[in-house]
Design an enzyme around this catalytic site. Sequence first.
Site, PDB file in Angstrom:
ATOM      1  N   ASP A 516       0.869  -1.166   0.000  1.00 47.69           N
ATOM      2  CA  ASP A 516       0.000   0.000   0.000  1.00 47.69           C
ATOM      3  C   ASP A 516       0.916   1.228   0.000  1.00 47.69           C
ATOM      4  OD1 ASP A 516      -2.375   1.585   0.326  1.00 47.69           O
ATOM      5  OD2 ASP A 516      -1.842   1.791   2.431  1.00 47.69           O
ATOM      6  N   ASP A 706      -1.482  -0.581   5.729  1.00 46.04           N
ATOM      7  CA  ASP A 706      -1.711   0.228   6.918  1.00 46.04           C
ATOM      8  C   ASP A 706      -3.126   0.782   6.833  1.00 46.04           C
ATOM      9  OD1 ASP A 706      -0.502   2.087   9.233  1.00 46.04           O
ATOM     10  OD2 ASP A 706      -1.723   3.315   7.886  1.00 46.04           O
ATOM     11  N   ASP A 710      -7.181  -1.501   4.471  1.00 42.81           N
ATOM     12  CA  ASP A 710      -6.365  -2.629   4.036  1.00 42.81           C
ATOM     13  C   ASP A 710      -6.732  -3.935   4.728  1.00 42.81           C
ATOM     14  OD1 ASP A 710      -4.820  -1.010   2.339  1.00 42.81           O
ATOM     15  OD2 ASP A 710      -3.589  -0.354   4.025  1.00 42.81           O
TER      16      ASP A 710
END
Length: 809
Positions: A516, A706, A710
């Site tokens: 991410d 994070d 997610d």
Amino acid sequence: MSAVLAPAMRDARDAGSEPLGCYHCGLPVPPGSRWEARVGGAARSMCCPGCAAAAEAIVDGGFGGYYKNRTEFAATAGGDADAPELALYDEAGEEGEGSFTIEGVRCGACVWLVERRLCALPGVREVALNVALGRVFVRWDPALCRPSVIVRALRRIGYAAYPYEAHRHDDALRRARRTLLRQLFVAGLAMMQVMMYAVPVYLADDGTMDADMRALMGWASFALTLPAVLYSALPFFQGAWRDLRRGMPGMDVPVALGIAAAFAASCASLVSGVGEVWFDSITMFIFLLLGSRTLELEARRRATEALDRLRRGAPASSLRLRGDRLLRDTELVPSARLAPGDLVLVKPGQAVPADGVVIEGETDVDVSLLSGESQPRPAVVGDALPGGAINAGQAIVVRVTSTAHESTLATLVRLVERAGQGKPALALWADRVAAWFVVALLLLTVAVYAVWQVLDPGRAWQAAIAVLVVSCPCALSLATPTALAAATDRLLRRGVLAVAPHTLETFERATHVVFDKTGTLTHGCPRLRRVLPVGELHNEICLRIAGALQTDSAHLLSAAIRAAMPESGLQARELRFEIGRGIEGSIDGVVYRIGSAPFVAELAGGMARTAAPPGITTVWLARAGAWLARFDLSDSLREEAREVVRRFRDCGKTVVLLSGDEQGVAQAVASQLGIAHAYGGRLPAEKLAFVRELQKGGAVVAMVGDGVNDAAVLKGADVSFAMGRGAELAQLHADGVLLGEGLGPLADAAETARRTLRIVRQNLAWATVYNLAAIPAAASGMLNPWLSGIGMALSSAVVVLNALRLRRG
């Protein structure tokens, strides 16, 4: 409790007084201790807040009669599964999961039996035995099962078990270590003395020693061997008897049979004066095997060090302020009694008892216990501090924001306790093999004896003993758990917590590492760079509206916008959140939307009016039929991100950036870091779909993320890591947690995973090759019991020492 203390307690009870020391556990009460609890209408002295809390729980639960009827202190109670403490544990077991200390687990057969027996209990949903820690984790249906039922089931198959208590578990390990060292000393002393009598007999093989002197040497060796067999070898005989009673032979069975057979044959030869005696081989075998078991116990003790460090980081008591905090009027209270809103004084060198916010003073705090970071960091008024952080500077006043049970440290302890529960595929394979290894070995021993009875009856007994002694099922059982325990401890010291049992094994096999962006490759602290009005409202009004809409949002972009307008003075109603898209709400009867351009366009109509510069994240604000403003935000890259990406690429893994931000932003970050594959504008469901498409193509996906957005993709990946500062939900669904601020430990985790799997394979290969080579050699008569004993002990030692190499560095 010892027989000395029980009469003392009865005398004290009959005299109407309380026993000396702590009323609950009997340990000495520290001078000046203020801990006490009311039992039987009187204040009783306690040695610590833990005993005070336990005593209050017993009395409040209606079990006050326990103190009138007990014959021993609580520290060693628990032999009866219906003891008041266990009844209280039943009352507290509403959540349906818990850990139990289990003693006497030695091998794969033990693991197989324990897990199979507990899984057969009504209501038990999950069982995971951690051999390295000597603990079993059980999840059950509270309507169908209770902790007392689990403890009874374990005790009925021969294992000492009780609900896990840290101090009791540690005491059991210390007692086991002391006993083992005493047995090792006796065996070593016997071995050395017996060798003094055995060597002259070996040297006089040409007939120069007369029969009377040879017999004298033999009887002296017998007298010295007797303590080793009756005392030092006791753990093997006890373990074998327990295994045979429950009908599942473990690795102690061939050991005990080998010792007993060799000793019986030696005694028969000594009495008859015909044949060989193997007292020197017996004592050496016992000594070497106990030495190997000592190494194993030391490995288990080291495996608990990380958890012990975390537990010791939580202070048992705290200085709570009362009245005017400027007067520094404090009272000493158990940390467990702190509630959100309490003010505590944290002096230099003390630990923060629970999560809180600094409201007075400036200092440096040491968070190495929590994150593995060695450098203290500054803390000023307004900074949030995690429970367990050490005050390394001036005294500060902290407002508690969570209970001690819900603090960052307590959460980390629970995560560490989850780590190591369950087994990866390699461990399951080893357990299955070891469970049947002993049965096959016993059948082979009978066959070897029968064959030699035909070929050479004089060697049949020696060959059978050698087969029993040389085999090493323990090497198979220790190969994986010892390595995983050492690797888990190493990673925790470096700031990585591997929670799931398959984390290291799957991470080593990963073909794709998917990152991410926000809070992972970037610092996760975006800043508002510009407010660009695109309608009739000016900057300040747009900021106030945006701040009101995002008051309850935990998203990092929302926090950045709120920071620019801390108090908007407006109140939004009828808020509706769409994860990954934005927020809709009503202010003074007008409906507004803030979030991504497609989401806002559904209300404003048309297209976004301006394009943002490359690398800038945009958030849009609009109302029905009108675009109002664009908020430009940017986040800085983590300094170590480029190096981490390079290391993964060098390992042959495909690195992917998968972000909810716009494609242009994601591509700009990917270009800076050297990531070839970047995909932006992905909603949580789309991220999960992307990962599943990779998996369908045969990829093994490691996800690093994070935040709440997610959680789904972290759960869906083959293995996943959550940033330690990320949302609790993300950590809950992750297989591993990065405890520090950076990505550096992730690359260390990949290297540790590679080393761990290599060492596990080495251990399994060694155990397999050793047994395949040694057992036929012993069966063919090439190895005598003396060499067989050395081989077995060294085989176990090699496995443990090889695994402990993972702790280095």
